[in-house]
Design an enzyme around this catalytic site. Structure first.
Site, PDB file in Angstrom:
ATOM      1  CE1 TYR A  14      -3.884  -2.179   0.197  1.00 18.92           C
ATOM      2  CE2 TYR A  14      -2.746  -3.234   2.019  1.00 18.92           C
ATOM      3  CZ  TYR A  14      -3.764  -3.221   1.090  1.00 18.92           C
ATOM      4  OH  TYR A  14      -4.662  -4.252   1.054  1.00 18.92           O
ATOM      5  CG  HIS A  19      -7.080   4.532   0.663  1.00 19.46           C
ATOM      6  ND1 HIS A  19      -7.941   5.596   0.746  1.00 19.46           N
ATOM      7  CD2 HIS A  19      -7.785   3.463   1.124  1.00 19.46           C
ATOM      8  CE1 HIS A  19      -9.110   5.193   1.228  1.00 19.46           C
ATOM      9  NE2 HIS A  19      -9.039   3.901   1.472  1.00 19.46           N
ATOM     10  CG  ASN A  66     -12.671   0.161   5.260  1.00 16.96           C
ATOM     11  OD1 ASN A  66     -12.241   1.214   4.800  1.00 16.96           O
ATOM     12  ND2 ASN A  66     -13.199  -0.763   4.501  1.00 16.96           N
ATOM     13  CG  ASP A  91      -7.447   8.864   0.779  1.00 13.07           C
ATOM     14  OD1 ASP A  91      -8.274   8.393  -0.021  1.00 13.07           O
ATOM     15  OD2 ASP A  91      -7.264   8.358   1.912  1.00 13.07           O
ATOM     16  CG  ASN A 112     -15.600   3.122   3.823  1.00 18.37           C
ATOM     17  OD1 ASN A 112     -16.706   3.634   3.958  1.00 18.37           O
ATOM     18  ND2 ASN A 112     -15.323   2.286   2.844  1.00 18.37           N
TER      19      ASN A 112
END
Length: 185
Positions: A14, A19, A66, A91, A112
């Site tokens: 990631y 994100h 989340n 973001d 989220n």
């Protein structure tokens, strides 16, 4: 004391994604202010130090996006913080790429991670720095936010990350309104 929470997802896969710009801002502040973010506590990676003369806790939740609120709630309960002492950096697809939106409070919008934080701490009365990553031209939203910036956008985003970090510094030293006046674009 201020807690600066950068939202993102843990793991190398990631790193550098849209994100994870919240993590990128924490890394920038960590390096600039010599605050290592390497302790595992509160379901996150944390570092304690000072920005200006204010004590800060830099946080990268390790719960995945989340569930970010789980980490923030543990920190809030431990330090007995008011929501106004928590600054969240994340973001936002509803903000143009490279632009910042600073607010003293507000809804989660479509994010989220922010929904999780608001749900867990039962408040939306905390300041935030939204970093624009834009919407996808085509394809699904998940692929967009979990995708990396193109070569042409990387330089602009590096500047934006620095501006977001500077906005956090102004929020801590001069207040949210001063940061909004200077960095909302």
């Amino acid at each position: 004391m201020f807690v600066i929470v950068g939202l993102g997802n843990p793991g190398k896969q990631y790193a550098g994604t849209r994100h994870n710009v919240g993590f990128d801002v924490i890394d920038y502040l960590s390096e600039k202010h010599n605050i290592p973010v390497n302790k595992v506590k509160f379901k996150g990676l944390i570092g304690e130090g000072f920005i200006g003369n204010k004590k800060v806790l830099l946080v990268k939740p390790q719960t995945y996006m989340n569930l970010s609120g789980h980490s923030v709630l543990e920190i809030q309960n431990f330090y007995k913080l008011n929501p106004e002492q928590i600054i969240v950096v994340y973001d936002d697809i509803d903000v143009d790429p490279g632009k910042l939106r600073i607010r003293s409070k507000g809804s989660a919008g479509t994010h989220n991670g922010m929904r999780s934080i608001i749900y867990e701490i039962q408040s939306d009365q905390f300041p935030r720095v939204r970093i624009g990553v834009g919407k996808p031209q085509k394809g699904d939203l998940s692929s967009h936010v979990l995708g990396r910036f193109g070569k042409e956008d990387q330089e602009e985003m590096a500047i934006t990350i620095g501006n977001a970090a500077a906005a956090v510094e102004v929020m801590i030293t001069e207040g949210v309104n001063a940061a909004m006046n200077k960095y909302n674009g």
